[in-house]
Design an enzyme around this catalytic site. Structure first.
Site: not given
Ligand code: ATP
Length: 298
Positions: A11, A135
């Site tokens: 990401k 995350d």
């Protein structure tokens, strides 16, 4: 089925703001996260024991590894008396702010769910993942999302406007806890407007999004590479350039592949790891056939 292969994307943070410090020591954040087409490749084989190999990486394959934590959490939750042999081909740079460790955990959860036909729902996988790292739920969901709180409040957004990212990882990574400790000492004058960035994504307006792309951890970052990398990105026409997560990777967003390639070529003269990537839509996913694998890597 004896074996599955999972692709788990890295990401980037399109925005990152630190809103405050919770009483439990966690920071409350407001981030827009985006998965990109840079993938960890994770192969899981049914086994009686539990083992992990990372053939092309120096990340330790011990109990502190997020992949092992994910496997243990899965077997504990499902009650299955089984094991797995895991092999991770790491592609995502380590300590980059690109959540490679979280991608590995998400990939193991998705892979075990398929391998053992456990049929856990996305919310069950997210609840397991959240215990491993903040995350991990986003690494399961993927795409474009606004993530708030301590990573626990996640809102899926429409895909970010079409663009190209040039990501540059300096030789040395950054420890996330150290980056936040330094932020607590120094603070920041940079506070991106997450709501404005979300509006720009909904309006499919890349220029407006680029204006909002900022990272509150950048001012307190101790990396001496941020400024020189950003200078090269900006000189080559980046609409925005910023650090991702707590660093150390820095990226630029481009609306032209030609300019992105020029920036990448220049960065490669000084930095070992430079990537040209596109935004991607999903999170960690099982790779169904070898044909699809070829398509993705072409
Ligand atoms: P984030 O953006 O979520 O902060 P990051 O990119 O900064 O992540 P990672 O590379 O995901 O950081 O993880 C960094 C640390 O976690 C390393 O010190 C590493 O030893 C440890 N770690 C544990 N498991 C893994 C894994 N599977 N892959 C990478 N690092 C791992």
């Amino acid at each position: 089925m004896k074996q599955v292969t999972v692709l788990a994307p890295a990401k980037l943070n399109l925005t990152l703001d630190v809103l405050g410090l919770e009483s439990n020591g966690y920071h409350s954040l407001d981030m827009i996260m985006q998965t990109i087409d840079l993938y960890e490749q994770i192969t899981l084989r049914k086994s009686r024991g539990l083992s992990l190999r990372l053939p092309n990486s120096r990340v330790p394959a011990n109990d502190s590894n997020t992949a092992i934590k994910a496997a243990l959490a899965f077997f504990h939750y499902t009650g299955l008396l089984a094991g797995v042999d895991i092999e991770i081909r790491k592609t995502v740079p380590v300590r980059a702010g690109m959540a490679g460790g979280s991608a590995d955990a998400a990939g193991v959860l998705v892979g075990l769910n398929a391998l053992y036909e456990a049929h856990l729902s996305m919310s069950e996988l997210c609840a397991l993942g959240a215990k491993i790292g903040a995350d991990v739920p986003f690494a399961l969901l993927g795409g474009t999302a606004r993530v708030e709180g301590v990573g626990d409040l996640m809102k899926a957004l429409p895909p970010c406007p079409d663009c190209v990212f040039v990501v540059c990882m300096p030789a040395a990574g950054i420890s996330t806890p150290k980056a936040f400790a330094r932020y607590d000492q120094i603070g920041s004058n940079i506070h991106p407007d997450g709501a404005a960035a979300e509006r720009a994504i909904r309006a499919e307006d890349l220029q407006a999004l680029a204006k909002e792309m900022k990272n509150a951890l950048e001012e307190s970052s101790e990396s001496c590479h941020n400024a020189p990398i950003r200078e090269i990105l900006d000189k080559n026409g980046a609409l925005a350039s910023l650090m991702t997560g707590s660093g150390a990777a820095v990226f630029g967003v481009f609306d032209s592949m030609e300019q992105a390639e020029q920036a990448a070529a220049q960065l490669k003269q000084s930095y070992p790891q430079v990537y040209i990537q596109k935004p991607c839509k999903g999170g960690a996913r099982v790779l169904h056939s070898p044909k699809r694998q070829t398509e993705i890597y072409l």
